[in-house]
Design an enzyme around this catalytic site. Sequence first.
Site, PDB file in Angstrom:
ATOM      1  N   GLY A  13       0.824  -1.209   0.000  1.00 35.10           N
ATOM      2  CA  GLY A  13       0.000   0.000   0.000  1.00 35.10           C
ATOM      3  C   GLY A  13       0.855   1.254   0.000  1.00 35.10           C
ATOM      4  CG  ASP A  76       1.737  -8.134  -8.429  1.00 29.90           C
ATOM      5  OD1 ASP A  76       0.819  -8.871  -8.802  1.00 29.90           O
ATOM      6  OD2 ASP A  76       1.877  -6.957  -8.820  1.00 29.90           O
ATOM      7  N   GLY A 112       4.961  -5.489   5.684  1.00 32.17           N
ATOM      8  CA  GLY A 112       5.199  -6.887   6.014  1.00 32.17           C
ATOM      9  C   GLY A 112       5.261  -7.798   4.808  1.00 32.17           C
ATOM     10  N   GLY A 113       4.347  -7.593   3.848  1.00 30.65           N
ATOM     11  CA  GLY A 113       4.365  -8.411   2.641  1.00 30.65           C
ATOM     12  C   GLY A 113       5.627  -8.198   1.837  1.00 30.65           C
ATOM     13  CB  ILE A 135      -0.387   4.034   7.662  1.00 26.38           C
ATOM     14  CG1 ILE A 135      -1.488   3.029   7.340  1.00 26.38           C
ATOM     15  CG2 ILE A 135       0.012   4.823   6.427  1.00 26.38           C
ATOM     16  CD1 ILE A 135      -2.806   3.669   6.936  1.00 26.38           C
ATOM     17  CG  ASP A 136      -1.613  -0.979   9.274  1.00 26.09           C
ATOM     18  OD1 ASP A 136      -2.423  -0.037   9.372  1.00 26.09           O
ATOM     19  OD2 ASP A 136      -1.747  -1.916   8.465  1.00 26.09           O
ATOM     20  CG  MET A 178      -6.931   2.124   7.111  1.00 26.74           C
ATOM     21  SD  MET A 178      -5.828   2.508   5.743  1.00 26.74           S
ATOM     22  CE  MET A 178      -6.968   2.366   4.360  1.00 26.74           C
ATOM     23  CD  GLU A 231      -8.624  -1.623   8.199  1.00 30.11           C
ATOM     24  OE1 GLU A 231      -9.522  -1.394   7.371  1.00 30.11           O
ATOM     25  OE2 GLU A 231      -7.420  -1.490   7.936  1.00 30.11           O
ATOM     26  NE  ARG A 292     -27.021   8.903  11.951  1.00 31.17           N
ATOM     27  CZ  ARG A 292     -28.060   8.372  12.577  1.00 31.17           C
ATOM     28  NH1 ARG A 292     -27.899   7.262  13.320  1.00 31.17           N
ATOM     29  NH2 ARG A 292     -29.245   8.929  12.484  1.00 31.17           N
TER      30      ARG A 292
END
Length: 374
Positions: A13, A76, A112-113, A135-136, A178, A231, A292
């Site tokens: 990302g 990928d 990580g990926g 960002i995590d 996120m 999330e 909401r």
Amino acid sequence: MATKRIGILTAGGDAPGLNAAIRGLGKAAIQEHGWKLIGFRDGMRGLAENRFTELDGASLSGILTIGGTMLGTSRDKVHRMVVDGQARDMIPTIVENYEKDRLDALVCLGGGGTAKNAKRLMDAGLNVLHLPKTIDNDIVGTDTSFGFATALEIATEAVDRLHSTAHSHHRIILTEIMGHRAGWLALGAGIAGGADVILLPEIPYDVDAIAERIERRRSRGSTFSVVAVAEGALNKADREEIEHAEALVKDASTPEAKAAAKRGVKRLEASHRANTFTLAEQLEERTGLEARVTILGYVQRGGTPNAADRLLGTRLGVAGARAIAEGKFGVMVGDRGQGTELVPLKQVAGKVKYVPRDHEWIRAARAVGTALGD
């Protein structure tokens, strides 16, 4: 001595600070060491297809303040890349391209990926370096990753702004932030933004406990509540179901059974995740207050990187160039204290930096009266 040729790519990302890291490594490579730099387009796919552009001082100029990545990105997997509708192992092709392009090193910027992809390429014999981006903030071996600080500011501002709406309409406002596996972003934004409840993947929540906390606030005169929801947050029942499925993976007796069990875990995670709207309905039923939901989504990834991410990206990029000059490969350049540290990829790939339940941020949240749903 021949001039070194360095390849660089961004994968996974997008995140604020990627261009700062490209610039930091690139300018150090060109100006300090006199190397040639090529940037592969669209992450690992561009590497497999050998699509690249020559990077020089002019192309690196002016990108420090720009969000996203000048090189493009993709998610990928090098050992299972979809080509012509079929998953193929592209590692041999990537090795051929590395040699054809006469590269001395390949620098991979990602999360990580990307660390797992980098390790696979390292195992194939390439000189690989990884710079941690997400960002995590869930990459092990580094205090923080570029992208996190900017996303934290964006999420915090959102929580700030939602307070006025919640207060004006006497509502419960749930803000989905996120963080699929680790709750650093929701936790930090929740504390900094003054959320009344923070829900994390690491701490399964109980709806009744959250409703009780909201009712307690109302009994004290507060007719609104703001809930920061990662999330990947799960209620206790869903967490137990997933843990049972994970146990089946460990107990699987064959590779086929293990693969099937892993797919089962992923299906459960996907079905249980993002239940923020369901949680809102449950809280409405229990409290009688309107609830909401606001989902911040990709706005957390976008825009101009803040000063902290520009600085971190530059520091890690320069440290990466230094590692190449010293012949140190198969490592991630981690942020440690006031400096950097080279962490072996085998200690990073496939691991997640979760929020410890006794972490200082957790203790601080509880100390100021923030509920964590347990």
